[in-house]
Design a protein around this motif. Structure first.
Motif, PDB file in Angstrom:
ATOM      1  N   ALA A   1      -4.258  -0.159 -15.063  1.00 42.65           N
ATOM      2  CA  ALA A   1      -2.878  -0.174 -15.548  1.00 42.65           C
ATOM      3  C   ALA A   1      -2.086   0.963 -14.904  1.00 42.65           C
ATOM      4  CB  ALA A   1      -2.844  -0.044 -17.062  1.00 42.65           C
ATOM      5  N   LYS A   2      -2.728   2.095 -14.772  1.00 49.12           N
ATOM      6  CA  LYS A   2      -2.056   3.224 -14.110  1.00 49.12           C
ATOM      7  C   LYS A   2      -1.682   2.861 -12.680  1.00 49.12           C
ATOM      8  CE  LYS A   2      -3.292   7.548 -16.401  1.00 49.12           C
ATOM      9  NZ  LYS A   2      -3.882   7.066 -17.667  1.00 49.12           N
ATOM     10  N   LEU A   3      -2.648   2.220 -12.011  1.00 53.09           N
ATOM     11  CA  LEU A   3      -2.381   1.854 -10.619  1.00 53.09           C
ATOM     12  C   LEU A   3      -1.270   0.817 -10.549  1.00 53.09           C
ATOM     13  CD1 LEU A   3      -3.135   2.220  -7.699  1.00 53.09           C
ATOM     14  CD2 LEU A   3      -4.872   0.448  -7.951  1.00 53.09           C
ATOM     15  N   LEU A   4      -1.355  -0.172 -11.416  1.00 52.32           N
ATOM     16  CA  LEU A   4      -0.323  -1.210 -11.440  1.00 52.32           C
ATOM     17  C   LEU A   4       1.054  -0.591 -11.705  1.00 52.32           C
ATOM     18  CD1 LEU A   4       0.638  -4.111 -11.482  1.00 52.32           C
ATOM     19  CD2 LEU A   4      -0.156  -4.303 -13.850  1.00 52.32           C
TER      20      LEU A   4
ATOM     21  N   TYR B   1       6.834   5.519 -21.241  1.00 47.68           N
ATOM     22  CA  TYR B   1       5.805   5.260 -20.233  1.00 47.68           C
ATOM     23  C   TYR B   1       4.489   4.860 -20.887  1.00 47.68           C
ATOM     24  CZ  TYR B   1       7.629   6.002 -15.549  1.00 47.68           C
ATOM     25  OH  TYR B   1       8.280   5.843 -14.355  1.00 47.68           O
ATOM     26  N   SER B   2       4.102   5.563 -21.948  1.00 49.80           N
ATOM     27  CA  SER B   2       2.784   5.243 -22.501  1.00 49.80           C
ATOM     28  C   SER B   2       2.818   3.872 -23.174  1.00 49.80           C
ATOM     29  CB  SER B   2       2.299   6.339 -23.454  1.00 49.80           C
ATOM     30  OG  SER B   2       2.997   6.282 -24.658  1.00 49.80           O
ATOM     31  N   SER B   3       3.982   3.495 -23.716  1.00 48.64           N
ATOM     32  CA  SER B   3       4.043   2.153 -24.304  1.00 48.64           C
ATOM     33  C   SER B   3       3.999   1.093 -23.203  1.00 48.64           C
ATOM     34  CB  SER B   3       5.293   2.032 -25.185  1.00 48.64           C
ATOM     35  OG  SER B   3       6.163   1.044 -24.730  1.00 48.64           O
ATOM     36  N   LEU B   4       4.637   1.405 -22.075  1.00 44.74           N
ATOM     37  CA  LEU B   4       4.572   0.455 -20.961  1.00 44.74           C
ATOM     38  C   LEU B   4       3.137   0.304 -20.457  1.00 44.74           C
ATOM     39  CD1 LEU B   4       7.730   1.296 -18.797  1.00 44.74           C
ATOM     40  CD2 LEU B   4       7.328  -0.684 -20.255  1.00 44.74           C
ATOM     41  N   PHE B   5       2.443   1.431 -20.359  1.00 41.21           N
ATOM     42  CA  PHE B   5       1.066   1.362 -19.867  1.00 41.21           C
ATOM     43  C   PHE B   5       0.200   0.568 -20.838  1.00 41.21           C
ATOM     44  CE2 PHE B   5       2.040   5.180 -17.149  1.00 41.21           C
ATOM     45  CZ  PHE B   5       1.892   4.496 -15.959  1.00 41.21           C
ATOM     46  N   LYS B   6       0.428   0.803 -22.121  1.00 43.35           N
ATOM     47  CA  LYS B   6      -0.326   0.023 -23.123  1.00 43.35           C
ATOM     48  C   LYS B   6      -0.123  -1.472 -22.898  1.00 43.35           C
ATOM     49  CE  LYS B   6      -2.520   2.727 -26.069  1.00 43.35           C
ATOM     50  NZ  LYS B   6      -2.922   3.447 -24.831  1.00 43.35           N
ATOM     51  N   MET B   7       1.121  -1.827 -22.640  1.00 43.36           N
ATOM     52  CA  MET B   7       1.444  -3.232 -22.422  1.00 43.36           C
ATOM     53  C   MET B   7       0.718  -3.763 -21.183  1.00 43.36           C
ATOM     54  SD  MET B   7       5.276  -4.706 -21.942  1.00 43.36           S
ATOM     55  CE  MET B   7       5.436  -4.215 -20.224  1.00 43.36           C
ATOM     56  N   LEU B   8       0.748  -2.987 -20.111  1.00 45.25           N
ATOM     57  CA  LEU B   8       0.054  -3.422 -18.889  1.00 45.25           C
ATOM     58  C   LEU B   8      -1.438  -3.564 -19.152  1.00 45.25           C
ATOM     59  CD1 LEU B   8       1.859  -1.265 -16.154  1.00 45.25           C
ATOM     60  CD2 LEU B   8       2.272  -3.656 -16.782  1.00 45.25           C
ATOM     61  N   GLU B   9      -2.001  -2.611 -19.889  1.00 39.35           N
ATOM     62  CA  GLU B   9      -3.425  -2.682 -20.198  1.00 39.35           C
ATOM     63  C   GLU B   9      -3.763  -3.982 -20.926  1.00 39.35           C
ATOM     64  OE1 GLU B   9      -4.682   0.820 -22.330  1.00 39.35           O
ATOM     65  OE2 GLU B   9      -3.778   2.152 -20.831  1.00 39.35           O
ATOM     66  N   LEU B  10      -2.930  -4.327 -21.855  1.00 41.63           N
ATOM     67  CA  LEU B  10      -3.161  -5.546 -22.630  1.00 41.63           C
ATOM     68  C   LEU B  10      -3.215  -6.765 -21.716  1.00 41.63           C
ATOM     69  CD1 LEU B  10      -3.325  -5.645 -25.777  1.00 41.63           C
ATOM     70  CD2 LEU B  10      -1.107  -6.798 -25.701  1.00 41.63           C
ATOM     71  N   HIS B  11      -2.219  -6.866 -20.866  1.00 45.89           N
ATOM     72  CA  HIS B  11      -2.160  -8.021 -19.970  1.00 45.89           C
ATOM     73  C   HIS B  11      -3.358  -8.039 -19.035  1.00 45.89           C
ATOM     74  CE1 HIS B  11       1.767  -9.876 -20.837  1.00 45.89           C
ATOM     75  NE2 HIS B  11       2.104  -8.669 -21.258  1.00 45.89           N
ATOM     76  N   LEU B  12      -3.678  -6.895 -18.470  1.00 45.83           N
ATOM     77  CA  LEU B  12      -4.823  -6.844 -17.543  1.00 45.83           C
ATOM     78  C   LEU B  12      -6.108  -7.199 -18.272  1.00 45.83           C
ATOM     79  CD1 LEU B  12      -3.968  -3.634 -15.456  1.00 45.83           C
ATOM     80  CD2 LEU B  12      -3.845  -6.031 -14.734  1.00 45.83           C
ATOM     81  N   SER B  13      -6.215  -6.697 -19.476  1.00 44.48           N
ATOM     82  CA  SER B  13      -7.407  -6.983 -20.256  1.00 44.48           C
ATOM     83  C   SER B  13      -7.545  -8.489 -20.505  1.00 44.48           C
ATOM     84  CB  SER B  13      -7.343  -6.205 -21.570  1.00 44.48           C
ATOM     85  OG  SER B  13      -7.921  -6.905 -22.614  1.00 44.48           O
TER      86      SER B  13
ATOM     87  N   LEU C   1       0.838  -1.209   0.000  1.00 43.38           N
ATOM     88  CA  LEU C   1       0.000   0.000   0.000  1.00 43.38           C
ATOM     89  C   LEU C   1       0.872   1.258   0.000  1.00 43.38           C
ATOM     90  CD1 LEU C   1      -2.683   1.461   0.241  1.00 43.38           C
ATOM     91  CD2 LEU C   1      -2.667   1.010   2.709  1.00 43.38           C
ATOM     92  N   GLY C   2       1.898   1.238   0.824  1.00 49.93           N
ATOM     93  CA  GLY C   2       2.812   2.374   0.864  1.00 49.93           C
ATOM     94  C   GLY C   2       3.453   2.611  -0.499  1.00 49.93           C
ATOM     95  N   ALA C   3       3.846   1.522  -1.146  1.00 52.73           N
ATOM     96  CA  ALA C   3       4.457   1.655  -2.466  1.00 52.73           C
ATOM     97  C   ALA C   3       3.469   2.251  -3.457  1.00 52.73           C
ATOM     98  CB  ALA C   3       4.952   0.298  -2.963  1.00 52.73           C
ATOM     99  N   MET C   4       2.221   1.785  -3.369  1.00 53.98           N
ATOM    100  CA  MET C   4       1.181   2.327  -4.248  1.00 53.98           C
ATOM    101  C   MET C   4       1.047   3.829  -4.081  1.00 53.98           C
ATOM    102  SD  MET C   4      -2.231   0.002  -4.200  1.00 53.98           S
ATOM    103  CE  MET C   4      -1.818  -1.609  -3.542  1.00 53.98           C
ATOM    104  N   ILE C   5       0.961   4.230  -2.828  1.00 53.95           N
ATOM    105  CA  ILE C   5       0.771   5.665  -2.564  1.00 53.95           C
ATOM    106  C   ILE C   5       1.948   6.476  -3.111  1.00 53.95           C
ATOM    107  CG2 ILE C   5       0.600   7.403  -0.746  1.00 53.95           C
ATOM    108  CD1 ILE C   5      -0.850   5.237   0.950  1.00 53.95           C
ATOM    109  N   ASP C   6       3.162   6.030  -2.805  1.00 58.33           N
ATOM    110  CA  ASP C   6       4.331   6.762  -3.312  1.00 58.33           C
ATOM    111  C   ASP C   6       4.383   6.713  -4.837  1.00 58.33           C
ATOM    112  OD1 ASP C   6       5.024   7.483  -0.808  1.00 58.33           O
ATOM    113  OD2 ASP C   6       6.871   6.329  -0.681  1.00 58.33           O
ATOM    114  N   GLY C   7       4.054   5.565  -5.388  1.00 62.13           N
ATOM    115  CA  GLY C   7       4.066   5.450  -6.851  1.00 62.13           C
ATOM    116  C   GLY C   7       3.072   6.403  -7.497  1.00 62.13           C
TER     117      GLY C   7
END
Lengths: 195, 195, 195, 195
Positions: free
Chosen positions: D156-159, D133-145, C159-165
């Motif tokens: 994906a942003k949270l991850l 960063y946006s390419s990384l987020f795209k990648m995370l979105e794909l996996h989550l999807s 949770l702490g990592a999430m917040i800082d991130g």
DNA sequence: TATGAATGAGGGTTCATTCAT
DNA sequence: CATGAATGAACCCTCATTCAT
């Protein structure tokens, strides 16, 4: 304790700035702009290297200041020629004033001639140099015209070359060069036989 | 560089040493001696930096070579004036040859005038400069004397100043300066009205 | 700086010390500690350079003061969570308060994260940082434990990592980052489906 | 003697350049970009200061090189995830690969996070950072999807925030931080109860 | 003869800090 | 309490020169 007054600070500033400009001019004229280090200027002025940057943004800025000051001085030369004189007298006075400046402001002029042949240094100044030169030539043309000389424009160019040439030769051998005699010869050339 | 036949010159520029001298002269005249790096010379000559030190002990040595060569060239100038002509014709020829050199060897002369105001660079050369100048003045005196001019010594000094002054102004504005007209004016001054 | 009443704060910023701290924080957060000069701080605070050394022994001392003040602020965050609420409400409030601080004290937090990755600057602070972080984690553990979460210790770390991130990403793109949405997602993660 | 062959020079260059980049990365990550002097890099790499400028135009150029290299490395991370696996396995592999990079390329990542909060240093890089960063987020979105997660974009942003947050906390206490456990928790969060 | 990697002194500039007032 | 001139160490960078090959 109370801080220094504005005037005290002003005086300090003027003193230091003056020392820097004086030292820089001396060294620039002796060794050239690029061959003079900021460190050398500081040592000569007996201040720290860092202080120079309280007053000037860069080494080039010091040069610009010196040259700007010098140009003002040049522009005022003509004011020393009384308008009430005869053309010959005026021409004589003008040359006297000019050659005196060559002798008295030798540091500035030496530096100036050195810069003339290093165009990259004075890119920022070249337009001012042009302006100054053309105003000087205009002045010479006027005087020659009053003396009844023909083809004034080119004669002024030649006269200007003579003056600069004499100046340069003078600086090559400051101690033995007969600069005053040269002045007389120039006057003779344009005003007739006797001085 | 000293006058050479076209073939000699061609060979030289193909060889490394010649390429170095030529490149150095070009760069020195453009940017000044201190502002030209060994690296720049090497790049311009399309050789390696190290090779320069096979031919010259130091950067200054390159300059000395260039100047020495140039001095030879100057000394040969007078040889182009046929002794069979009248004094006026000889004087005219001398000035023509001189002003041609100013135009054709502009790189050398530009560099030379630049060095003149940077005494520290040419400390080693100053005695040679002196010798060259006094021999030039002697030559001018001779010509003026043949023309019947009085006070030959100082008139030669003035004439020398004129020539150098014109040269410097020419290099300031190489494209528009009426250098040939100036030459005519000088001749007029010493040979009478007509060219 | 530590939370103060509006009046206290007003008074402080009028005083030199307050102006220094405020200016320094602003500049440190914008440009980084080492990239901010004492001179810049003085100019921004509209005081003299020397005066800064009346209040602080060194530039680092200013930073220490700012960080110490900031830490006080962090420690007070939990006090804004009423103990009378349900665990879910408390957790929600805690995150709200935390994310509000991230938004409102952005200068401090930006600077703080910058320092975190510059260990040499905060050597003197690292023990305090450790203490602060472990107390924060303890707090998170408590809240998570009340929510019935398992493996509380590590979940608190996450949770702490999430917040800082989230905070860091927010500062990367302050204008467009959906920080409030992120907060909701975090709450959802630990409190179940509905907000 | 014959000069070195092209290959010999090439090897020398690569060796020195490698030493410089390696040393610079190490020092940048330890002390930050501005706090690392060229002199320190040279000493660390056991070469002379000047040599660095044979390979890089400026200190900033070294940084750009390092970051550009690092970005290539990041972009290749996803290639290590076989496409033949199940979504859960792929997600697991992706996080494993990612956290391994965090552990193994700790110097690069430490430096990178440090730079993120020093925007002035990386003005030239900020657009590349954005792209990455946006390419990384795209990648995370794909996996989550693929995992059936809802509101993929924000998750994906949270991850992403979680991963960066964990990385930063890891670097704060590299020796004791349970980074592998954190990875497991993250996987658990998105893939269900068991690992 | 020829290469270019490597060196290190020295240059311009910045900046935390001191100090006289 | 307040000023800003002054210092000097440290910074980034350039360049003539050396040297192994």
């Amino acid at each position: 304790m109370a801080p220094r007054t504005r005037e005290q600070f002003q005086k300090m500033r003027e003193k230091s700035q003056g020392k820097i400009l004086k030292s820089a001019l001396e060294l620039f004229s002796q060794k050239g702009f690029h061959q003079t280090s900021i460190d050398a200027i500081a040592k000569y002025a007996e201040i720290s290297k860092g202080l120079i940057y309280n007053y000037f943004d860069s080494k080039e800025e010091i040069l610009l200041d010196i040259v700007t000051d010098g140009f003002k001085l040049i522009k005022e030369l003509e004011n020393f020629v009384p308008t009430s004189l005869t053309p010959k007298q005026k021409f004589d006075t003008l040359l006297t004033v000019t050659f005196n400046s060559i002798k008295e402001n030798s540091e500035f002029w030496k530096m100036f001639f050195h810069l003339l042949s290093q165009p990259d240094v004075i890119t920022k100044l070249s337009s001012e140099v042009d302006k100054m030169y053309s105003s000087l030539f205009k002045m010479l043309e006027l005087h020659l015209s009053e003396l009844g000389v023909e083809d004034v424009e080119n004669q002024a160019k030649l006269l200007g070359a003579m003056i600069d040439g004499v100046a340069i030769h003078y600086y090559l051998n400051q101690e033995h060069y007969p600069i005053d005699l040269m002045k007389d010869k120039v006057i003779q050339l344009y005003c007739g036989e006797e001085k």
